[in-house]
Design a protein around this motif. Structure first.
Motif, PDB file in Angstrom:
ATOM      1  N   ARG A 134      97.704 -58.154  -8.951  1.00  0.00           N
ATOM      2  CA  ARG A 134      96.382 -57.484  -8.630  1.00  0.00           C
ATOM      3  C   ARG A 134      96.660 -56.049  -7.888  1.00  0.00           C
ATOM      4  O   ARG A 134      97.697 -56.034  -7.253  1.00  0.00           O
ATOM      5  CB  ARG A 134      95.513 -58.253  -7.749  1.00  0.00           C
ATOM      6  N   ASP A 135      95.817 -55.222  -7.864  1.00  0.00           N
ATOM      7  CA  ASP A 135      96.009 -54.013  -7.023  1.00  0.00           C
ATOM      8  C   ASP A 135      95.509 -54.266  -5.794  1.00  0.00           C
ATOM      9  O   ASP A 135      94.672 -54.843  -5.300  1.00  0.00           O
ATOM     10  CB  ASP A 135      95.049 -52.877  -7.484  1.00  0.00           C
ATOM     11  N   PHE A 136      96.226 -53.612  -4.789  1.00  0.00           N
ATOM     12  CA  PHE A 136      95.971 -53.675  -3.386  1.00  0.00           C
ATOM     13  C   PHE A 136      96.630 -52.459  -2.749  1.00  0.00           C
ATOM     14  O   PHE A 136      97.260 -51.440  -3.339  1.00  0.00           O
ATOM     15  CB  PHE A 136      96.411 -54.852  -2.579  1.00  0.00           C
ATOM     16  N   GLU A 137      96.368 -52.151  -1.366  1.00  0.00           N
ATOM     17  CA  GLU A 137      97.001 -51.168  -0.655  1.00  0.00           C
ATOM     18  C   GLU A 137      97.441 -51.650   0.543  1.00  0.00           C
ATOM     19  O   GLU A 137      97.299 -52.820   1.334  1.00  0.00           O
ATOM     20  CB  GLU A 137      95.729 -50.185   0.070  1.00  0.00           C
ATOM     21  N   ILE A 138      98.562 -51.055   0.970  1.00  0.00           N
ATOM     22  CA  ILE A 138      99.559 -51.379   2.223  1.00  0.00           C
ATOM     23  C   ILE A 138      99.293 -50.197   3.128  1.00  0.00           C
ATOM     24  O   ILE A 138      99.548 -48.903   2.770  1.00  0.00           O
ATOM     25  CB  ILE A 138     101.078 -51.647   1.802  1.00  0.00           C
ATOM     26  N   VAL A 139      98.967 -50.442   4.382  1.00  0.00           N
ATOM     27  CA  VAL A 139      98.809 -49.559   5.553  1.00  0.00           C
ATOM     28  C   VAL A 139      99.587 -49.964   6.591  1.00  0.00           C
ATOM     29  O   VAL A 139      99.772 -51.122   6.902  1.00  0.00           O
ATOM     30  CB  VAL A 139      97.316 -49.093   6.014  1.00  0.00           C
ATOM     31  N   THR A 140     100.578 -49.103   7.081  1.00  0.00           N
ATOM     32  CA  THR A 140     101.769 -49.587   7.823  1.00  0.00           C
ATOM     33  C   THR A 140     102.170 -48.463   8.946  1.00  0.00           C
ATOM     34  O   THR A 140     102.081 -47.277   8.687  1.00  0.00           O
ATOM     35  CB  THR A 140     102.905 -49.855   7.288  1.00  0.00           C
ATOM     36  N   VAL A 141     102.731 -49.073  10.117  1.00  0.00           N
ATOM     37  CA  VAL A 141     103.128 -48.304  11.147  1.00  0.00           C
ATOM     38  C   VAL A 141     104.762 -48.416  10.972  1.00  0.00           C
ATOM     39  O   VAL A 141     104.916 -49.712  11.214  1.00  0.00           O
ATOM     40  CB  VAL A 141     102.538 -48.014  12.372  1.00  0.00           C
ATOM     41  N   THR A 142     105.521 -47.536  10.827  1.00  0.00           N
ATOM     42  CA  THR A 142     107.161 -48.053  10.717  1.00  0.00           C
ATOM     43  C   THR A 142     107.921 -47.111  11.101  1.00  0.00           C
ATOM     44  O   THR A 142     107.439 -45.848  11.422  1.00  0.00           O
ATOM     45  CB  THR A 142     107.495 -48.428   9.156  1.00  0.00           C
ATOM     46  N   ASP A 143     109.281 -47.296  11.406  1.00  0.00           N
ATOM     47  CA  ASP A 143     110.175 -46.282  12.050  1.00  0.00           C
ATOM     48  C   ASP A 143     110.563 -45.555  10.680  1.00  0.00           C
ATOM     49  O   ASP A 143     110.546 -45.960   9.467  1.00  0.00           O
ATOM     50  CB  ASP A 143     111.129 -46.826  12.723  1.00  0.00           C
ATOM     51  N   LEU A 144     111.092 -44.523  11.045  1.00  0.00           N
ATOM     52  CA  LEU A 144     111.803 -43.437   9.966  1.00  0.00           C
ATOM     53  C   LEU A 144     112.627 -44.236   8.929  1.00  0.00           C
ATOM     54  O   LEU A 144     112.684 -43.738   7.525  1.00  0.00           O
ATOM     55  CB  LEU A 144     112.299 -42.279  10.777  1.00  0.00           C
ATOM     56  N   ARG A 145     113.592 -45.159   9.658  1.00  0.00           N
ATOM     57  CA  ARG A 145     114.742 -45.676   9.089  1.00  0.00           C
ATOM     58  C   ARG A 145     114.056 -46.582   7.743  1.00  0.00           C
ATOM     59  O   ARG A 145     114.657 -46.605   6.861  1.00  0.00           O
ATOM     60  CB  ARG A 145     115.708 -46.388   9.739  1.00  0.00           C
ATOM     61  N   PHE A 146     112.946 -47.380   8.460  1.00  0.00           N
ATOM     62  CA  PHE A 146     112.478 -48.174   7.400  1.00  0.00           C
ATOM     63  C   PHE A 146     111.460 -47.356   6.248  1.00  0.00           C
ATOM     64  O   PHE A 146     111.616 -47.869   5.115  1.00  0.00           O
ATOM     65  CB  PHE A 146     111.466 -49.308   7.761  1.00  0.00           C
ATOM     66  N   GLU A 147     111.188 -46.310   6.639  1.00  0.00           N
ATOM     67  CA  GLU A 147     110.576 -45.629   5.503  1.00  0.00           C
ATOM     68  C   GLU A 147     111.460 -44.917   4.518  1.00  0.00           C
ATOM     69  O   GLU A 147     111.043 -45.004   3.162  1.00  0.00           O
ATOM     70  CB  GLU A 147     109.746 -44.141   6.204  1.00  0.00           C
ATOM     71  N   ARG A 148     112.808 -44.718   4.697  1.00  0.00           N
ATOM     72  CA  ARG A 148     113.496 -44.420   3.823  1.00  0.00           C
ATOM     73  C   ARG A 148     114.125 -45.563   2.973  1.00  0.00           C
ATOM     74  O   ARG A 148     114.136 -45.473   1.893  1.00  0.00           O
ATOM     75  CB  ARG A 148     114.866 -43.924   4.464  1.00  0.00           C
ATOM     76  N   ILE A 149     113.931 -46.977   3.522  1.00  0.00           N
ATOM     77  CA  ILE A 149     114.370 -48.008   2.779  1.00  0.00           C
ATOM     78  C   ILE A 149     113.151 -48.277   1.763  1.00  0.00           C
ATOM     79  O   ILE A 149     113.433 -48.493   0.655  1.00  0.00           O
ATOM     80  CB  ILE A 149     114.269 -49.236   3.752  1.00  0.00           C
ATOM     81  N   LEU A 150     111.921 -48.025   2.022  1.00  0.00           N
ATOM     82  CA  LEU A 150     110.923 -48.333   1.138  1.00  0.00           C
ATOM     83  C   LEU A 150     111.026 -47.207  -0.005  1.00  0.00           C
ATOM     84  O   LEU A 150     110.817 -47.405  -1.274  1.00  0.00           O
ATOM     85  CB  LEU A 150     109.480 -48.174   1.747  1.00  0.00           C
ATOM     86  N   ASN A 151     111.242 -45.888   0.415  1.00  0.00           N
ATOM     87  CA  ASN A 151     111.357 -44.876  -0.673  1.00  0.00           C
ATOM     88  C   ASN A 151     112.615 -45.391  -1.420  1.00  0.00           C
ATOM     89  O   ASN A 151     112.514 -45.058  -2.723  1.00  0.00           O
ATOM     90  CB  ASN A 151     112.052 -43.625  -0.053  1.00  0.00           C
ATOM     91  N   ARG A 152     113.757 -45.587  -1.058  1.00  0.00           N
ATOM     92  CA  ARG A 152     114.885 -46.030  -1.800  1.00  0.00           C
ATOM     93  C   ARG A 152     114.480 -47.190  -2.854  1.00  0.00           C
ATOM     94  O   ARG A 152     115.019 -47.533  -4.064  1.00  0.00           O
ATOM     95  CB  ARG A 152     115.941 -46.418  -1.176  1.00  0.00           C
ATOM     96  N   ALA A 153     113.752 -48.057  -2.436  1.00  0.00           N
ATOM     97  CA  ALA A 153     113.189 -49.511  -3.155  1.00  0.00           C
ATOM     98  C   ALA A 153     112.043 -48.950  -4.277  1.00  0.00           C
ATOM     99  O   ALA A 153     111.495 -50.091  -4.888  1.00  0.00           O
ATOM    100  CB  ALA A 153     112.799 -50.530  -2.045  1.00  0.00           C
ATOM    101  N   GLY A 154     111.524 -47.744  -4.079  1.00  0.00           N
ATOM    102  CA  GLY A 154     110.612 -47.235  -4.955  1.00  0.00           C
ATOM    103  C   GLY A 154     109.328 -47.513  -4.440  1.00  0.00           C
ATOM    104  O   GLY A 154     108.416 -47.712  -5.569  1.00  0.00           O
ATOM    105  N   TRP A 155     109.068 -47.684  -3.310  1.00  0.00           N
ATOM    106  CA  TRP A 155     107.876 -47.995  -2.611  1.00  0.00           C
ATOM    107  C   TRP A 155     107.411 -46.790  -2.019  1.00  0.00           C
ATOM    108  O   TRP A 155     107.330 -46.958  -0.510  1.00  0.00           O
ATOM    109  CB  TRP A 155     107.726 -49.249  -1.846  1.00  0.00           C
ATOM    110  N   PRO A 156     107.355 -45.412  -2.222  1.00  0.00           N
ATOM    111  CA  PRO A 156     106.938 -44.392  -1.176  1.00  0.00           C
ATOM    112  C   PRO A 156     105.788 -44.401  -0.682  1.00  0.00           C
ATOM    113  O   PRO A 156     104.802 -45.203  -1.216  1.00  0.00           O
ATOM    114  CB  PRO A 156     107.155 -43.199  -2.042  1.00  0.00           C
TER     115      PRO A 156
END
Length: 72
Positions: free
Chosen positions: A4-26
């Motif tokens: 199903r479709d959904f949205e994720i809203v998050t506050v995270t640190d810059l390191r975890f943002e890079r992890i998400l980008n690498r995992a294909g979840w920008p």
């Protein structure tokens, strides 16, 4: 698992943002990065994504490299 479709809203640190980008979840940043204690945090949204097993497995594998865990 139901797709199903959904949205994720998050506050995270810059390191975890890079992890998400690498995992294909920008994510799209909301506002500017802010210093919070000893880390720099960003708010962002990953909108209208489909919960797919392949994406979840890729995120889990990436997080394991950094000692993290994920429940999908």
């Amino acid at each position: 698992m139901v797709d199903r479709d959904f949205e994720i809203v998050t506050v995270t640190d810059l390191r975890f943002e890079r992890i998400l980008n690498r995992a294909g979840w920008p994510m799209t940043r909301i506002g500017e990065a802010e210093q919070i204690g000893r880390t720099v945090a960003v708010a962002g949204i990953r909108g209208h994504i489909q919960r797919e097993r392949r994406s979840c497995m890729r995120l889990r594998a990436t997080l394991r490299l950094f000692g993290g865990a994920c429940e999908c």
